[in-house]
Design a protein around this motif. Structure first.
Motif, mmCIF file in Angstrom:
data_model
loop_
_atom_site.group_PDB
_atom_site.id
_atom_site.type_symbol
_atom_site.label_atom_id
_atom_site.label_comp_id
_atom_site.label_asym_id
_atom_site.label_seq_id
_atom_site.Cartn_x
_atom_site.Cartn_y
_atom_site.Cartn_z
ATOM 1 N N ALA A 61 45.783 39.507 46.781
ATOM 2 C CA ALA A 61 44.275 39.537 46.459
ATOM 3 C C ALA A 61 44.034 38.361 45.835
ATOM 4 N N GLY A 62 44.710 37.040 46.166
ATOM 5 C CA GLY A 62 44.243 35.839 45.937
ATOM 6 C C GLY A 62 45.224 34.962 44.981
ATOM 7 N N ALA A 63 44.811 33.758 44.436
ATOM 8 C CA ALA A 63 45.461 33.243 43.628
ATOM 9 C C ALA A 63 45.623 33.962 42.289
ATOM 10 N N ASP A 64 46.338 33.377 41.650
ATOM 11 C CA ASP A 64 46.373 34.090 39.938
ATOM 12 C C ASP A 64 45.010 33.382 39.101
ATOM 13 N N ILE A 65 43.959 33.861 39.122
ATOM 14 C CA ILE A 65 42.946 33.515 38.574
ATOM 15 C C ILE A 65 43.231 33.127 36.985
ATOM 16 N N GLU A 67 45.677 31.574 36.361
ATOM 17 C CA GLU A 67 46.385 30.139 36.397
ATOM 18 C C GLU A 67 45.444 28.825 36.278
ATOM 19 N N PHE A 68 44.008 29.116 36.528
ATOM 20 C CA PHE A 68 43.279 28.110 36.731
ATOM 21 C C PHE A 68 43.060 27.373 35.399
ATOM 22 N N GLY A 69 42.796 26.196 35.422
ATOM 23 C CA GLY A 69 42.695 25.198 34.042
ATOM 24 C C GLY A 69 44.050 25.041 33.269
ATOM 25 N N GLY A 97 45.229 47.169 51.991
ATOM 26 C CA GLY A 97 44.291 47.074 51.200
ATOM 27 C C GLY A 97 43.190 45.900 51.214
ATOM 28 N N THR A 98 43.246 44.755 50.452
ATOM 29 C CA THR A 98 42.492 43.758 50.410
ATOM 30 C C THR A 98 43.036 42.323 50.367
ATOM 31 N N ALA A 99 43.201 41.726 51.401
ATOM 32 C CA ALA A 99 43.881 40.340 51.577
ATOM 33 C C ALA A 99 42.560 39.395 51.250
ATOM 34 N N GLY A 101 41.117 35.898 49.133
ATOM 35 C CA GLY A 101 41.086 34.250 48.929
ATOM 36 C C GLY A 101 42.364 33.576 49.235
ATOM 37 N N GLY A 102 43.242 33.210 48.304
ATOM 38 C CA GLY A 102 44.346 32.636 48.805
ATOM 39 C C GLY A 102 45.404 33.763 49.784
ATOM 40 N N GLY A 103 45.322 34.908 49.393
ATOM 41 C CA GLY A 103 45.999 35.978 50.203
ATOM 42 C C GLY A 103 45.555 35.745 51.654
ATOM 43 N N LEU A 123 37.041 35.897 51.808
ATOM 44 C CA LEU A 123 37.496 34.828 50.988
ATOM 45 C C LEU A 123 36.130 34.859 49.669
ATOM 46 N N PRO A 124 36.553 35.453 48.747
ATOM 47 C CA PRO A 124 35.312 35.556 47.650
ATOM 48 C C PRO A 124 35.435 34.504 46.576
ATOM 49 N N GLU A 125 35.954 33.511 46.878
ATOM 50 C CA GLU A 125 35.974 32.446 45.971
ATOM 51 C C GLU A 125 34.674 31.843 45.280
ATOM 52 N N GLY A 129 32.553 30.592 41.515
ATOM 53 C CA GLY A 129 32.368 29.215 41.827
ATOM 54 C C GLY A 129 33.209 28.274 42.184
ATOM 55 N N LEU A 130 33.772 28.733 43.313
ATOM 56 C CA LEU A 130 34.816 27.934 43.769
ATOM 57 C C LEU A 130 34.635 28.075 45.454
ATOM 58 N N LEU A 131 35.603 27.676 46.157
ATOM 59 C CA LEU A 131 35.743 27.520 47.458
ATOM 60 C C LEU A 131 37.280 27.877 47.482
ATOM 61 N N VAL A 275 32.844 35.740 33.805
ATOM 62 C CA VAL A 275 32.054 36.760 34.053
ATOM 63 C C VAL A 275 33.036 37.788 34.758
ATOM 64 N N PHE A 276 34.075 37.358 35.657
ATOM 65 C CA PHE A 276 34.849 38.199 36.431
ATOM 66 C C PHE A 276 35.726 39.061 35.460
ATOM 67 N N PHE A 277 36.306 38.583 34.515
ATOM 68 C CA PHE A 277 37.106 39.213 33.448
ATOM 69 C C PHE A 277 36.371 39.727 32.491
HETATM 70 N N1 T1G Z 1 44.154 37.073 39.475
HETATM 71 C C1 T1G Z 1 44.490 37.644 38.368
HETATM 72 N N2 T1G Z 1 44.188 38.918 38.214
HETATM 73 C C2 T1G Z 1 43.545 39.675 39.244
HETATM 74 C C3 T1G Z 1 43.050 38.998 40.318
HETATM 75 C C4 T1G Z 1 43.396 37.690 40.610
HETATM 76 N N3 T1G Z 1 43.002 37.191 41.608
HETATM 77 N N4 T1G Z 1 42.633 39.936 40.933
HETATM 78 C C5 T1G Z 1 42.329 41.052 40.026
HETATM 79 N N5 T1G Z 1 43.110 40.795 39.013
HETATM 80 C C6 T1G Z 1 43.155 41.855 37.964
HETATM 81 C C7 T1G Z 1 42.150 42.249 37.088
HETATM 82 O O1 T1G Z 1 41.457 41.379 36.286
HETATM 83 C C8 T1G Z 1 42.361 43.486 36.746
HETATM 84 O O2 T1G Z 1 43.374 43.347 35.540
HETATM 85 C C9 T1G Z 1 43.378 44.085 37.575
HETATM 86 O O3 T1G Z 1 43.804 43.013 38.423
HETATM 87 C C10 T1G Z 1 42.687 45.100 38.617
HETATM 88 O O4 T1G Z 1 41.323 44.462 39.220
HETATM 89 C C11 T1G Z 1 43.299 29.322 46.234
HETATM 90 C C12 T1G Z 1 41.406 29.658 44.569
HETATM 91 C C13 T1G Z 1 41.371 42.836 44.198
HETATM 92 C C14 T1G Z 1 39.134 43.941 45.178
HETATM 93 O O5 T1G Z 1 38.357 36.650 43.822
HETATM 94 O O6 T1G Z 1 38.187 41.373 43.561
HETATM 95 O O7 T1G Z 1 42.390 32.732 45.498
HETATM 96 O O8 T1G Z 1 41.705 44.515 33.885
HETATM 97 O O9 T1G Z 1 40.016 46.113 38.155
HETATM 98 O O10 T1G Z 1 38.637 47.258 41.345
HETATM 99 O O11 T1G Z 1 41.517 29.656 47.676
HETATM 100 O O12 T1G Z 1 40.368 42.635 41.547
HETATM 101 O O13 T1G Z 1 43.719 45.698 34.758
HETATM 102 O O14 T1G Z 1 44.193 43.723 33.198
HETATM 103 O O15 T1G Z 1 39.305 44.366 39.956
HETATM 104 O O16 T1G Z 1 40.955 47.864 42.377
HETATM 105 C C15 T1G Z 1 40.327 35.038 44.991
HETATM 106 C C16 T1G Z 1 39.361 39.047 42.655
HETATM 107 C C17 T1G Z 1 41.026 34.167 43.797
HETATM 108 C C18 T1G Z 1 39.867 38.610 44.169
HETATM 109 C C19 T1G Z 1 40.554 44.845 43.444
HETATM 110 N N6 T1G Z 1 40.517 36.274 44.966
HETATM 111 N N7 T1G Z 1 39.863 40.347 42.671
HETATM 112 O O17 T1G Z 1 39.490 45.404 42.693
HETATM 113 O O18 T1G Z 1 40.842 46.300 40.544
HETATM 114 S S1 T1G Z 1 40.716 32.557 43.812
HETATM 115 C C20 T1G Z 1 39.458 37.065 44.325
HETATM 116 C C21 T1G Z 1 39.133 41.396 42.980
HETATM 117 C C22 T1G Z 1 41.855 32.023 45.035
HETATM 118 C C23 T1G Z 1 42.402 30.176 46.618
HETATM 119 C C24 T1G Z 1 41.471 30.667 45.555
HETATM 120 C C25 T1G Z 1 39.788 43.084 42.876
HETATM 121 C C26 T1G Z 1 40.006 43.708 43.873
HETATM 122 P P1 T1G Z 1 43.262 44.552 34.200
HETATM 123 P P2 T1G Z 1 40.249 45.241 39.462
HETATM 124 P P3 T1G Z 1 39.824 46.857 41.747
#
Ligand code: T1G
Length: 689
Positions: A61-65, A67-69, A97-99, A101-103, A123-125, A129-131, A275-277
């Motif tokens: 579902a993406g990079a581990d947010i 880890e940023f910073g 499921g949902t692939a 961002g980084g996924g 690609l929801p970055e 506030g990212l790309l 806001v996300f967290f």
């Molecule tokens: N990193 C870390 N934790 C995450 C996470 C992420 N990417 N996504 C979700 N979690 C945690 C969330 O905080 C919660 O934790 C639990 O997982 C369940 O999430 C390099 C830089 C996938 C659609 O933006 O949209 O990749 O509260 O409650 O409603 O270009 O999570 O249980 O402790 O939201 O079923 C880009 C963000 C990252 C996707 C699932 N990806 N996640 O929704 O569960 S930046 C995103 C979501 C990146 C690259 C860039 C949703 C979901 P806790 P949830 P859900």
């Protein structure tokens, strides 16, 4: 050490399964484990192809947010993705499921992409506030062209598997239950074909065509300027996609990385990640055990089919929950159902809903004039006008109608829920469910916990919020609960400055410049001054405007005059009314000069109120207050909310400036105890004081 990426080989196909709950975020340990498994499979002569698949509910579902910073850890995304893309054997991503961002960017680096029919990619970055910083802005345009890539990346929307197939984002679909087997079979076919491995980076046809459109990017920016106003990420995304069209791949990657580094270090992105967290933290209630039993909600009653009752009803219809809708007259009932139908028809006309769904949802409504029809519903929500006697009378009747265990909720926006609960013999079943208008749109739901509201009822309300697409924030009982109480000082200061001679257009301009969609006075005109109608203890400009029939935008005149295109302009009539009220109340002319000074008056008062709400225990945590502001009042998401913003300014500075304001404007600017405690200890909102 258990590997987060485990390999099984069957018939020459290496299946690498990634398992990093809850969403397989591509953390550094997972990246390292995956790289090890990939190298091992590439070195294994028995292996002819590689499938990447995920355990659990979703593909990466993406990079581990989180880890940023922090200091970057190897392997980097570019290194891992290069190893995949340059692999000498076919690498196939099997997506469910949902692939995101980084996924999804990892999947784009694979040679083939297979999706389960219910899968989504995106690609929801931009929402952080990212790309996409792992090649997404370079690979995606090569697959779908710049225009589609700009839409997908700046919207951050999730794309269903069928649309992804049509766009060329995935190569084939398999049934949900057959993903693993389907991927193995697909890998075998790929090996049998023995053709060259396709790499997104090598595709040039789409971007060659884009090079023939010199104004493509400037046109896109211009067409979306309102939507992107104040946000840095969309502009950076446009630059990155433009680099994909104009530069060689490696140079485009370098450009993307530079733009990503700027964004990830920005206040805006830090605010949006906050806001996300914060949204997810809001749903956690410390004193509710995780296994707290909840009431099953299969049917709902809504009392009141007006603006709020109708909007509230739509939330449940959208979730497939039947609603018994109660009114006092047939005319009001018919009008309520008609408005709901019209809202759905408007959604159909925008292409966001199918026409047949309108009848399905309207068919879930049981309109009635008889409250006794609520005898079997699991939850009743009262949404009548704000009068404590009327509400107490309704709850007294409900107490004799609804079944044992049914939940009785009030949508009251500021009345004392405990007094409403006291009208029944079961206050433990009474809770506040405060929706924000328009109730079918605004995502904030304040769950108001009465003194006697039981834990299962609270747990049920918090769970139900998620089911109807709301973000629940738990609130204690006070006047205005969290969001309305929080923002009331902004209005009070705006109106005080107006009477001191600060032009209302200047006050509104400062709020819009800060990032609000509109200013205080323009919002009042939009809502309608007669609707707001406050219990004024003294003469007010609003009272004079209403008396003069200047009810706001709907009448072409309120605080502002409006032309036929509803554009606001300064009004001499309003200016005269302001002078008349100021004189009548002996308010000396003392205009606040300068944007910073106006903003401090407006928003420091909000920060101070937030500190009081937190200190009184009305809100569970500072970030809940930010969420209430962002989701309830459209506080600019890239500011993170009032308390996050205050932390960025520095609490010491705010306390010092408030003390000066207190000297001039009194009590409203006396720094709250919590604010002073935090500042003195060098702490921030969110720290235990
Ligand atoms: N990193 C870390 N934790 C995450 C996470 C992420 N990417 N996504 C979700 N979690 C945690 C969330 O905080 C919660 O934790 C639990 O997982 C369940 O999430 C390099 C830089 C996938 C659609 O933006 O949209 O990749 O509260 O409650 O409603 O270009 O999570 O249980 O402790 O939201 O079923 C880009 C963000 C990252 C996707 C699932 N990806 N996640 O929704 O569960 S930046 C995103 C979501 C990146 C690259 C860039 C949703 C979901 P806790 P949830 P859900």
């Amino acid at each position: 050490m258990t590997e987060l990426a485990a390999t099984a080989v069957t018939g020459g196909i290496a299946i690498i399964t990634l398992d990093n709950p809850p969403v397989n975020a591509l953390s550094a340990p997972l990246r390292a484990s995956l790289l090890r498994a990939l190298k091992q499979a590439l070195g294994d002569t028995a292996v002819t192809a590689i499938v990447l698949i995920c355990a659990g509910r979703t593909f990466i579902a993406g990079a581990d947010i989180t880890e940023f910073g922090k200091a970057p850890q190897s392997p980097s995304f570019p290194d891992l993705f290069a190893a995949i893309e340059q692999a000498a054997k076919p690498v196939i991503a099997a997506i469910h499921g949902t692939a995101l961002g980084g996924g999804f960017e990892l999947a784009l680096a694979c040679h083939y992409r297979l999706a389960a029919e219910s899968a989504k990619v995106g690609l929801p970055e931009v929402h952080l506030g990212l790309l996409p910083g792992a090649g997404g802005t370079q690979r995606l345009p090569r697959l779908v062209g710049a225009e589609a890539a700009l839409d997908i990346i700046t919207s951050g929307r999730q794309i269903g598997a069928r649309e992804a197939l049509a766009l060329g984002l995935v190569d084939a679909l398999v049934s949900d239950s057959n993903l693993r087997k389907g991927a193995i079979a697909y890998a075998r076919d790929v090996v049998a074909q023995g053709s060259a491995l396709p790499k997104a980076r090598d595709r040039s046809d789409r971007i060659a065509a884009d090079r023939e459109k010199p104004t493509l990017f400037s046109d896109f920016a211009a067409a979306n300027s309102r939507r992107f106003k104040g946000f840095a990420a969309p502009r950076a995304i446009i630059s990155a996609v433009q680099a994909a069209v104009e530069l060689p791949f490696e140079e485009g990657l370098t450009r993307e990385a530079a733009l990503f580094e700027q964004l990830v270090a920005s206040h805006e992105s830090a605010a949006q990640r906050h806001v996300f967290f914060a949204e997810r933290a809001a749903g956690r209630v410390p004193d509710l055990p995780a296994d707290m039993p909840i009431h099953e909600i299969h049917s709902v009653g809504v009392i009141g089919a007006g603006t709020m009752g109708g909007g509230i009803t739509m939330n449940f219809l959208n979730a497939g929950i039947a609603v018994t809708l109660v009114e006092t007259t047939q005319d009001a009932l018919d009008r309520g159902v008609t408005v709901i139908r019209r809202n759905y028809e408007a959604t159909v006309s925008k292409g966001r809903m199918r026409a047949e769904q309108v009848e399905q949802r309207i068919g879930l409504i049981s309109p009635t004039l008889d409250m006794a029809a609520l005898s079997d519903v699991d939850l009743v929500i009262e949404a009548v006008y704000e009068n404590i006697d009327v509400k107490r009378e309704i709850f007294g009747k409900l107490d004799n109608i609804v079944k044992p265990g049914a939940i009785m909720a009030s949508n009251t926006s500021f009345l004392d829920l405990n007094r409403i609960a006291a009208a029944t013999r079961r206050p433990e079943s009474v809770v506040g469910l405060h929706f924000f208008s328009p109730a079918n749109v605004m995502r904030l739901l304040e769950v108001v916990r009465g003194a006697k509201t039981s834990k299962p009822v609270i747990a049920t309300a918090m769970h139900l919020a998620k089911r109807i697409g709301k973000v629940a924030v738990l609130s204690g009982v006070c006047d205005g609960f969290i969001a309305n109480r929080l923002l009331a000082p902004r209005g009070a200061q705006a109106e005080a400055m107006m009477l001191e001679g600060t032009p209302i257009a200047e006050i509104d301009r400062v709020l819009v410049e800060y990032g609000f969609a509109m200013g205080h006075f323009q919002m009042m005109d939009l809502v309608g001054l007669d609707v707001i109608g406050r219990d004024a203890t003294e003469r007010t400009v609003m009272g004079d405007l209403v008396a003069a029939g200047r009810l706001g935008q709907k009448r072409g005149a309120g605080y502002y005059d409006y032309d036929d295109k509803r554009r606001p302009s300064a009004s001499a009539t309003t200016a005269d009314m302001i002078d008349a009220v100021a004189n009548a109340r002996n308010i000396a002319s003392d205009p606040t000069v300068g944007s910073e000074a106006v903003l401090a008056r407006l928003l420091y008062s909000v920060v101070n109120e937030g500190a009081k709400i937190l200190d009184e225990g009305i809100a569970l945590r500072a970030s809940d207050i930010d969420i209430a502001a962002v989701l309830g009042y459209n506080w600019p998401v890239y500011r993170g909310g009032p308390l996050f913003w205050a932390n960025q300014i520095g609490l010491n500075r705010i306390v010092a400036e408030m003390r000066e304001l207190e000297g001039r404007y009194g009590e409203a600017f006396r720094p709250s105890d919590l604010l002073v405690r935090l500042a003195e200890k060098g702490l921030v909102f969110g720290d235990a004081a």
